[in-house]
Design a protein around this motif. Structure first.
Motif, mmCIF file in Angstrom:
data_model
loop_
_atom_site.group_PDB
_atom_site.id
_atom_site.type_symbol
_atom_site.label_atom_id
_atom_site.label_comp_id
_atom_site.label_asym_id
_atom_site.label_seq_id
_atom_site.Cartn_x
_atom_site.Cartn_y
_atom_site.Cartn_z
ATOM 1 N N SER A 78 5.280 51.260 -24.810
ATOM 2 C CA SER A 78 4.139 52.719 -25.018
ATOM 3 C C SER A 78 4.782 53.516 -25.746
ATOM 4 C CB SER A 78 3.467 53.007 -23.826
ATOM 5 O OG SER A 78 2.954 52.226 -23.004
ATOM 6 N N CYS A 79 5.903 53.802 -25.785
ATOM 7 C CA CYS A 79 6.544 54.780 -26.779
ATOM 8 C C CYS A 79 6.713 54.192 -28.115
ATOM 9 C CB CYS A 79 8.176 55.100 -26.096
ATOM 10 S SG CYS A 79 8.161 55.469 -24.329
ATOM 11 N N PHE A 80 6.957 52.910 -28.211
ATOM 12 C CA PHE A 80 6.930 52.567 -29.735
ATOM 13 C C PHE A 80 5.507 52.617 -30.211
ATOM 14 C CE2 PHE A 80 6.679 49.392 -32.953
ATOM 15 C CZ PHE A 80 8.151 49.580 -33.684
ATOM 16 N N ALA A 81 4.408 52.430 -29.614
ATOM 17 C CA ALA A 81 3.101 52.230 -29.853
ATOM 18 C C ALA A 81 2.738 53.746 -30.359
ATOM 19 C CB ALA A 81 2.300 51.729 -28.820
ATOM 20 N N LEU A 82 3.259 54.569 -29.527
ATOM 21 C CA LEU A 82 2.816 56.242 -29.673
ATOM 22 C C LEU A 82 3.390 56.428 -30.952
ATOM 23 C CD1 LEU A 82 3.089 58.098 -26.237
ATOM 24 C CD2 LEU A 82 1.060 57.726 -27.773
ATOM 25 N N GLY A 83 4.782 56.080 -31.356
ATOM 26 C CA GLY A 83 5.518 56.371 -32.364
ATOM 27 C C GLY A 83 4.605 55.975 -33.653
ATOM 28 N N THR A 84 4.339 54.697 -33.362
ATOM 29 C CA THR A 84 3.482 54.116 -34.694
ATOM 30 C C THR A 84 2.308 55.162 -34.879
ATOM 31 O OG1 THR A 84 4.575 51.882 -34.177
ATOM 32 C CG2 THR A 84 2.220 51.863 -35.520
ATOM 33 N N GLN A 85 1.542 55.630 -34.004
ATOM 34 C CA GLN A 85 0.524 56.365 -34.110
ATOM 35 C C GLN A 85 0.482 57.686 -34.536
ATOM 36 O OE1 GLN A 85 -2.296 55.843 -30.508
ATOM 37 N NE2 GLN A 85 -2.685 53.740 -31.093
ATOM 38 N N ASP A 86 1.690 58.518 -34.196
ATOM 39 C CA ASP A 86 1.985 59.444 -34.624
ATOM 40 C C ASP A 86 2.262 59.438 -35.891
ATOM 41 O OD1 ASP A 86 2.133 60.821 -31.811
ATOM 42 O OD2 ASP A 86 4.263 60.018 -31.656
ATOM 43 N N ILE A 87 2.646 58.454 -36.736
ATOM 44 C CA ILE A 87 2.946 58.233 -38.087
ATOM 45 C C ILE A 87 1.746 57.995 -38.794
ATOM 46 C CG2 ILE A 87 4.069 57.140 -39.995
ATOM 47 C CD1 ILE A 87 6.498 56.327 -37.849
ATOM 48 N N GLY A 88 0.938 56.817 -38.335
ATOM 49 C CA GLY A 88 -0.079 56.471 -38.955
ATOM 50 C C GLY A 88 -1.429 57.208 -38.908
ATOM 51 N N LEU A 89 -1.471 57.553 -37.508
ATOM 52 C CA LEU A 89 -2.654 58.168 -37.318
ATOM 53 C C LEU A 89 -2.816 59.735 -37.265
ATOM 54 C CD1 LEU A 89 -5.678 57.528 -35.864
ATOM 55 C CD2 LEU A 89 -4.657 57.685 -33.660
#
Length: 179
Positions: free
Chosen positions: A95-106
């Protein structure tokens, strides 16, 4: 980033099945129908209902799974942030990895992405090859994004973060397909 995210999020859901209590036959059925597309939007809706109850009841793997179904599966990325955030706070690395990805791209929030990748870097184990690779990716992204923030006077940190994400993801995806 779409194909990469799909593979990653599929791994999250499948790994969570192994970690959490065995899902019911109904949950597995709903996931398969939702995952395959088959025009079974009602399966996704029912699965969201089940996972929401689990998440609200404190099942952090349920929260992670809910984030996956809402985000990558149904494209409701903003709605996936809350369950991912809840499970990340509980230390669920995926979940932390997924959030990091969204923090960048979204959201373009690089400071938040660094925090989330830091947690993922610390929490991923190395018992499975896929987890080891995501641990390495998380740690590399944390360092790369810290460097993007350090140079924000000279460079756009969001652009730098997107480039770093692509470069690191490509590197580790290429390495994992060779093994």
């Amino acid at each position: 980033m779409g194909k990469i995210n799909f593979a990653f999020y599929s791994m999250i859901f499948l790994a969570s099945i192994a970690i959490a209590d065995k899902p019911t036959a109904e949950e597995e059925n709903l996931y398969n129908e939702c995952d395959k597309g088959n025009g079974k939007y009602s399966s996704c809706t029912k699965l969201i209902e089940i996972l929401s109850k689990k998440c609200d009841g404190g099942d952090m793997i349920g929260c992670s799974d809910l984030g996956y179904i809402l985000g990558p599966k149904l494209g409701m990325r903003e709605a996936s942030i809350t369950p991912y955030g809840k499970s990340c706070k509980a230390g669920i690395a995926e979940s932390c990895f997924a959030l990091g990805t969204q923090d960048i791209g979204l959201r373009g929030n690089i400071k938040k992405a660094v925090m989330n990748y830091t947690i993922a870097c610390e929490k991923y184990s190395e018992r499975l090859e896929e987890e080891r690779i995501f641990k390495l990716k998380s740690c590399a992204l944390k360092v790369a994004l810290e460097n993007c923030l350090r140079d924000e006077e000279e460079h756009d940190p969001v652009k730098c973060a997107l480039e770093a994400f692509k470069e690191i993801t490509d590197k580790y995806n290429a390495n994992s397909t060779k093994e």
